[in-house]
Design an enzyme around this catalytic site. Structure first.
Site, PDB file in Angstrom:
ATOM      1  N   ARG A  88      11.926  -5.401   5.720  1.00  0.00           N
ATOM      2  CA  ARG A  88      12.206  -4.172   5.076  1.00  0.00           C
ATOM      3  C   ARG A  88      12.501  -2.968   5.810  1.00  0.00           C
ATOM      4  O   ARG A  88      12.662  -3.033   7.372  1.00  0.00           O
ATOM      5  CB  ARG A  88      10.657  -4.076   4.596  1.00  0.00           C
ATOM      6  CG  ARG A  88       9.772  -3.419   5.715  1.00  0.00           C
ATOM      7  CD  ARG A  88       8.077  -3.294   5.324  1.00  0.00           C
ATOM      8  NE  ARG A  88       7.255  -2.919   6.297  1.00  0.00           N
ATOM      9  CZ  ARG A  88       6.154  -2.925   6.226  1.00  0.00           C
ATOM     10  NH1 ARG A  88       5.582  -2.766   4.939  1.00  0.00           N
ATOM     11  NH2 ARG A  88       5.068  -2.651   6.837  1.00  0.00           N
ATOM     12  N   ARG A 116      10.894  -0.324  11.133  1.00  0.00           N
ATOM     13  CA  ARG A 116       9.676   0.062  12.144  1.00  0.00           C
ATOM     14  C   ARG A 116       9.843  -1.070  13.455  1.00  0.00           C
ATOM     15  O   ARG A 116       9.999  -2.336  13.047  1.00  0.00           O
ATOM     16  CB  ARG A 116       8.563  -0.037  11.452  1.00  0.00           C
ATOM     17  CG  ARG A 116       7.924   0.886  10.284  1.00  0.00           C
ATOM     18  CD  ARG A 116       6.958   0.623   9.730  1.00  0.00           C
ATOM     19  NE  ARG A 116       5.858   0.097  10.340  1.00  0.00           N
ATOM     20  CZ  ARG A 116       4.740   0.179   9.874  1.00  0.00           C
ATOM     21  NH1 ARG A 116       4.475   0.459   8.530  1.00  0.00           N
ATOM     22  NH2 ARG A 116       3.644  -0.668  10.466  1.00  0.00           N
ATOM     23  N   ARG A 145      -9.993   0.880   8.855  1.00  0.00           N
ATOM     24  CA  ARG A 145      -9.370  -0.161   9.238  1.00  0.00           C
ATOM     25  C   ARG A 145     -10.492  -1.279   9.882  1.00  0.00           C
ATOM     26  O   ARG A 145     -10.256  -2.345  10.328  1.00  0.00           O
ATOM     27  CB  ARG A 145      -8.308  -0.316  10.300  1.00  0.00           C
ATOM     28  CG  ARG A 145      -7.032  -0.490   9.580  1.00  0.00           C
ATOM     29  CD  ARG A 145      -5.958  -0.338  10.340  1.00  0.00           C
ATOM     30  NE  ARG A 145      -4.689  -1.154  10.361  1.00  0.00           N
ATOM     31  CZ  ARG A 145      -3.527  -0.452   9.841  1.00  0.00           C
ATOM     32  NH1 ARG A 145      -3.816   0.471   9.075  1.00  0.00           N
ATOM     33  NH2 ARG A 145      -2.433  -1.248  10.059  1.00  0.00           N
ATOM     34  N   LYS A 150       0.840  -1.208   0.127  1.00  0.00           N
ATOM     35  CA  LYS A 150      -0.021   0.085   0.039  1.00  0.00           C
ATOM     36  C   LYS A 150       0.984   1.103   0.098  1.00  0.00           C
ATOM     37  O   LYS A 150       0.577   2.332  -0.787  1.00  0.00           O
ATOM     38  CB  LYS A 150      -1.057  -0.134   1.223  1.00  0.00           C
ATOM     39  CG  LYS A 150      -1.977  -1.121   1.386  1.00  0.00           C
ATOM     40  CD  LYS A 150      -2.748  -1.048   2.770  1.00  0.00           C
ATOM     41  CE  LYS A 150      -2.070  -1.102   4.119  1.00  0.00           C
ATOM     42  NZ  LYS A 150      -1.450  -2.345   4.336  1.00  0.00           N
TER      43      LYS A 150
HETATM   44  P1  AMP Z   1       0.540   0.607   9.337  1.00  0.00           P
HETATM   45  O1  AMP Z   1       1.747   1.573   9.116  1.00  0.00           O
HETATM   46  O2  AMP Z   1      -0.612   1.120   8.436  1.00  0.00           O
HETATM   47  O3  AMP Z   1       1.018  -0.749   9.193  1.00  0.00           O
HETATM   48  O4  AMP Z   1       0.221   0.969  10.849  1.00  0.00           O
HETATM   49  C1  AMP Z   1       0.870   0.709  12.005  1.00  0.00           C
HETATM   50  C2  AMP Z   1       0.139   0.381  13.451  1.00  0.00           C
HETATM   51  O5  AMP Z   1      -0.508   1.666  13.488  1.00  0.00           O
HETATM   52  C3  AMP Z   1      -1.113  -0.581  13.180  1.00  0.00           C
HETATM   53  O6  AMP Z   1      -0.530  -1.791  13.495  1.00  0.00           O
HETATM   54  C4  AMP Z   1      -1.996   0.170  14.058  1.00  0.00           C
HETATM   55  O7  AMP Z   1      -1.473  -0.202  15.710  1.00  0.00           O
HETATM   56  C5  AMP Z   1      -2.085   1.475  13.914  1.00  0.00           C
HETATM   57  N1  AMP Z   1      -2.530   2.124  12.952  1.00  0.00           N
HETATM   58  C6  AMP Z   1      -2.454   2.460  11.684  1.00  0.00           C
HETATM   59  N2  AMP Z   1      -3.721   2.995  11.244  1.00  0.00           N
HETATM   60  C7  AMP Z   1      -4.677   2.531  11.771  1.00  0.00           C
HETATM   61  C8  AMP Z   1      -6.145   2.869  11.964  1.00  0.00           C
HETATM   62  N3  AMP Z   1      -6.753   3.291  10.753  1.00  0.00           N
HETATM   63  N4  AMP Z   1      -6.959   2.453  13.004  1.00  0.00           N
HETATM   64  C9  AMP Z   1      -6.095   2.063  14.238  1.00  0.00           C
HETATM   65  N5  AMP Z   1      -4.956   1.781  14.166  1.00  0.00           N
HETATM   66  C10 AMP Z   1      -4.219   2.235  13.211  1.00  0.00           C
END
Ligand code: AMP
Length: 216
Positions: free
Chosen positions: A126, A160, A87, A13
């Site tokens: 990554r 990360r 989400r 994404k």
């Molecule tokens: P991502 O970078 O999208 O993989 O998000 C990393 C982490 O941020 C996730 O595992 C969640 O803990 C939190 N997170 C990101 N986007 C959301 C969302 N829309 N709702 C809730 N938690 C989120």
């Protein structure tokens, strides 16, 4: 043009959103990036989100919707790419409302379909350039010169904290349980296109371009 990129962690994404930003002047709204910035800055939202993110669970809808609302108000003239949001079902409703309040609508939901076993390897290996954010991978995409960013020449890289095998497994389970069920909601509105997220980046990018140009 407002679109959602949907798919489990490691589906590509972020990579595809970056291409759309570069090629079409769209604006990437990544709740994950916004939350990581909030954690780094030590804001109240960041302090609440930190442990939840480290565990791979979902941060509260209230925090996430506030971040998205602020970002939408800052302007998304070239069109928004929602990356990592919504989400869950609640966030689908929140997004509907946020867009409606601003006289906007959703044009496409693109799901990147992927093989979960391969994803763990993709995610765990990554890393990014600490200076310009260019993406690399221990096996699939090493810099041309070891330890030097191809794009900007910096020598610092970062990973990360939630990209470890254990947290990734939890994040995938959360995706299956909470995020995948939102697809039928968008399917009922005729917005969903499923693409093969295991294809190489350029192919996926071209397929997304066709959907956006109405040729998909
Ligand atoms: P991502 O970078 O999208 O993989 O998000 C990393 C982490 O941020 C996730 O595992 C969640 O803990 C939190 N997170 C990101 N986007 C959301 C969302 N829309 N709702 C809730 N938690 C989120």
């Amino acid at each position: 043009m407002n679109i959602i990129l949907l798919g489990p962690p490691g589906a590509g994404k972020g990579t595809q959103a970056a291409r759309l930003v570069a090629d079409r002047g769209m604006v990437q709204l990544s709740t994950g990036d916004m939350l990581r910035a909030a954690v780094k800055a030590g804001t109240p939202a960041g302090l609440q989100a930190r442990a939840v993110m480290a565990a791979g669970a979902l941060v509260s809808d209230a925090i996430v919707s506030a971040l998205i609302g602020e970002r939408l108000d800052a302007g998304v003239a070239g069109g928004a790419i929602f990356d990592g949001f919504p989400r869950n079902g609640e966030q689908v409703q929140i997004l509907d409302l946020l867009l409606e309040e601003r006289g906007q609508r959703l044009d496409h939901v693109i799901e990147l379909e992927v093989d979960e076993a391969a994803l763990i390897e993709r995610v765990v290996g990554r890393y990014t350039c600490a200076n310009c954010g260019a993406g690399y991978h221990d096996r699939f995409k090493l810099p041309a010169v070891t330890g030097v960013c191809d794009v900007c020449g910096a020598t610092e890289f970062k990973r990360r904290p939630d990209d470890n095998a254990e947290t990734v497994t939890t994040r995938m389970a959360v995706y299956r349980a909470e995020t995948a069920p939102i697809l039928p909601l968008y399917e009922a509105r005729g917005l969903v296109t499923r693409l093969d997220g295991m294809a190489d980046m350029a192919h996926v990018g071209a397929a997304i371009g066709q959907v956006l140009d109405g040729r998909g």
